[in-house]
Design a protein around this motif. Structure first.
Motif, short mmCIF file in Angstrom:
data_model
loop_
_atom_site.label_atom_id
_atom_site.label_comp_id
_atom_site.label_asym_id
_atom_site.label_seq_id
_atom_site.Cartn_x
_atom_site.Cartn_y
_atom_site.Cartn_z
N ILE A 1 26.19 -63.85 -23.84
CA ILE A 1 25.12 -63.81 -24.86
C ILE A 1 23.76 -63.89 -23.97
CG2 ILE A 1 23.88 -64.79 -26.88
CD1 ILE A 1 26.68 -65.55 -27.82
N ALA A 2 23.68 -64.64 -23.13
CA ALA A 2 22.53 -64.88 -22.47
C ALA A 2 22.27 -63.74 -21.50
CB ALA A 2 22.64 -66.22 -21.45
N SER A 3 23.47 -63.31 -20.76
CA SER A 3 23.29 -62.11 -19.95
C SER A 3 22.90 -60.73 -20.70
CB SER A 3 24.44 -61.84 -19.23
OG SER A 3 24.92 -63.29 -18.41
N TYR A 4 23.68 -60.52 -21.59
CA TYR A 4 23.58 -59.13 -22.67
C TYR A 4 22.04 -59.42 -23.20
CZ TYR A 4 28.09 -57.33 -21.60
OH TYR A 4 29.12 -56.92 -20.84
N GLY A 5 21.59 -60.52 -23.63
CA GLY A 5 20.22 -60.63 -24.17
C GLY A 5 19.28 -60.24 -23.28
N CYS A 6 19.45 -60.64 -21.94
CA CYS A 6 18.27 -60.46 -20.99
C CYS A 6 18.59 -58.89 -20.64
CB CYS A 6 18.73 -60.86 -19.73
SG CYS A 6 18.47 -62.89 -19.90
N LEU A 7 19.76 -58.15 -20.30
CA LEU A 7 19.70 -56.80 -20.30
C LEU A 7 19.39 -55.75 -21.36
CD1 LEU A 7 23.48 -57.00 -18.60
CD2 LEU A 7 21.11 -56.12 -17.43
N VAL A 8 19.51 -56.40 -22.60
CA VAL A 8 18.74 -55.64 -23.85
C VAL A 8 17.49 -55.61 -23.67
CG1 VAL A 8 18.33 -55.62 -26.32
CG2 VAL A 8 20.77 -55.87 -25.62
N THR A 9 16.89 -56.64 -23.20
CA THR A 9 15.33 -56.66 -23.26
C THR A 9 14.82 -55.78 -22.07
OG1 THR A 9 15.37 -59.05 -24.01
CG2 THR A 9 13.30 -58.29 -22.80
N TYR A 10 15.42 -56.00 -20.85
CA TYR A 10 15.04 -55.28 -19.75
C TYR A 10 14.93 -53.70 -19.89
CZ TYR A 10 15.82 -59.55 -17.17
OH TYR A 10 15.90 -60.80 -16.38
N ALA A 11 16.29 -53.34 -20.56
CA ALA A 11 16.47 -51.84 -21.06
C ALA A 11 15.30 -51.32 -21.91
CB ALA A 11 17.73 -51.51 -21.69
N ALA A 12 15.04 -52.29 -22.96
CA ALA A 12 13.95 -51.99 -23.70
C ALA A 12 12.46 -51.71 -23.00
CB ALA A 12 13.80 -52.93 -24.89
N LEU A 13 12.23 -52.80 -22.41
CA LEU A 13 11.03 -52.68 -21.52
C LEU A 13 11.02 -51.51 -20.80
CD1 LEU A 13 10.72 -56.40 -20.74
CD2 LEU A 13 9.12 -54.98 -22.27
N MET A 14 11.96 -51.05 -19.97
CA MET A 14 12.08 -49.87 -19.11
C MET A 14 12.24 -48.58 -19.86
SD MET A 14 13.67 -51.12 -15.49
CE MET A 14 15.31 -52.03 -16.51
N GLU A 15 12.34 -48.69 -21.16
CA GLU A 15 12.55 -47.64 -22.06
C GLU A 15 14.11 -46.55 -21.82
OE1 GLU A 15 9.04 -45.19 -22.63
OE2 GLU A 15 7.79 -46.97 -22.76
N HIS A 16 15.10 -47.50 -21.58
CA HIS A 16 16.37 -46.94 -21.06
C HIS A 16 16.93 -47.11 -22.58
CE1 HIS A 16 15.79 -46.60 -16.89
NE2 HIS A 16 15.75 -47.83 -16.69
N THR A 17 16.69 -46.21 -23.38
CA THR A 17 17.24 -46.43 -24.79
C THR A 17 18.72 -46.32 -24.93
OG1 THR A 17 15.09 -45.09 -25.37
CG2 THR A 17 16.81 -45.32 -27.08
N GLU A 18 19.57 -45.44 -24.21
CA GLU A 18 20.98 -45.23 -24.28
C GLU A 18 21.43 -46.67 -23.96
OE1 GLU A 18 24.72 -42.67 -22.77
OE2 GLU A 18 22.61 -41.97 -22.44
N ALA A 19 21.02 -46.99 -22.83
CA ALA A 19 21.62 -48.34 -22.22
C ALA A 19 21.23 -49.27 -23.11
CB ALA A 19 20.73 -48.67 -20.93
N GLN A 20 20.14 -49.62 -23.61
CA GLN A 20 19.65 -50.62 -24.72
C GLN A 20 20.58 -50.54 -25.98
OE1 GLN A 20 15.76 -50.19 -26.25
NE2 GLN A 20 16.13 -52.04 -27.44
N GLU A 21 20.93 -49.36 -26.47
CA GLU A 21 21.86 -49.43 -27.57
C GLU A 21 23.22 -49.71 -27.39
OE1 GLU A 21 21.41 -45.30 -29.06
OE2 GLU A 21 19.41 -45.53 -29.49
N LEU A 22 23.57 -49.33 -26.19
CA LEU A 22 24.95 -49.58 -25.62
C LEU A 22 25.13 -50.97 -25.27
CD1 LEU A 22 25.58 -46.72 -23.22
CD2 LEU A 22 27.05 -47.38 -25.26
N LEU A 23 23.99 -51.61 -24.74
CA LEU A 23 24.21 -53.12 -24.38
C LEU A 23 24.11 -54.09 -25.73
CD1 LEU A 23 22.03 -52.95 -21.13
CD2 LEU A 23 24.38 -53.60 -21.38
N GLN A 24 23.10 -53.74 -26.92
CA GLN A 24 23.02 -54.23 -27.85
C GLN A 24 24.45 -54.26 -28.68
OE1 GLN A 24 19.96 -55.70 -29.23
NE2 GLN A 24 21.67 -56.41 -30.58
N MET A 25 25.23 -53.37 -28.57
CA MET A 25 26.58 -53.23 -29.37
C MET A 25 27.39 -54.43 -28.81
SD MET A 25 27.28 -49.22 -29.43
CE MET A 25 28.95 -49.20 -30.04
N THR A 26 27.32 -54.79 -27.44
CA THR A 26 28.27 -55.61 -26.79
C THR A 26 27.55 -56.98 -26.99
OG1 THR A 26 28.79 -54.23 -25.10
CG2 THR A 26 28.85 -56.40 -24.71
N LEU A 27 26.38 -57.19 -27.12
CA LEU A 27 25.65 -58.46 -27.37
C LEU A 27 26.03 -58.71 -28.82
CD1 LEU A 27 23.85 -60.90 -26.94
CD2 LEU A 27 21.67 -59.21 -27.68
#
Length: 169
Positions: free
Chosen positions: A121-147
């Motif tokens: 949860i901690a790892s995916y939470g950080c990854l979702v945040t990083y993806a959002a900040l870098m505007e990697h929308t597809e990555a953010q959505e995929l990582l959010q599903m896993t979170l």
């Protein structure tokens, strides 16, 4: 050239950290597949065995999703050995040996599994945040599903602990 490209994306200074964390969690998920099988085989409760087996199937889906994240970044999916997961799984194995035949085994397994979930949860939470900040929308959505799946698994484990494992112990 690589640095210059990263600096052109929003919050590009996070790119290398993001990729390193992706490699780490991909390695962690692959390591977890073996650990979940051992935990399922060791659990006494049919409910807990099924929860571990179901999460193992989810973990396989999560690995495929991580491969899609790498693909969305134009990169090959390569994991690295996750030292944190290695330690968490070693602790789970100790618990299995120490509590074999003990009525507290399932409670101990849930404790070990929730430590894994909280790490994820901690790892995916950080990854979702990083993806959002870098505007990697597809990555953010995929990582959010896993979170969301990891959080759901944590809740299921708590439910099993409160309804069966901790009470039986």
């Amino acid at each position: 050239m690589k640095k210059q490209k990263n600096e052109q994306m929003p919050n590009g200074h996070l790119h290398e950290l993001f990729v390193d964390e992706l490699k780490d969690i991909l390695g962690a998920e692959k390591q977890l597949l073996k650990g979940l099988k051992k935990m399922a085989d060791s659990a006494n409760s049919a409910t807990l065995k099924e929860a571990f087996t179901a999460h193992r199937a989810e973990t396989e889906e999560q690995i495929e999703r991580l491969k899609q994240v790498f693909e969305s970044l134009g990169m090959a999916a390569r994991g690295k050995k996750c030292k944190a997961m290695e330690g968490l799984l070693a602790e789970a194995e100790e618990i299995i040996e120490e509590f074999e035949g003990d009525p507290a085994l399932d409670a101990a397994l849930i404790s070990a599994a929730q430590k894994v979930e909280h790490y994820e949860i901690a790892s995916y939470g950080c990854l979702v945040t990083y993806a959002a900040l870098m505007e990697h929308t597809e990555a953010q959505e995929l990582l959010q599903m896993t979170l969301a799946q990891e959080k759901e698994t944590d809740v299921k484990l708590t439910d099993i602990a409160m309804s069966e494992a901790n009470v039986a112990a």
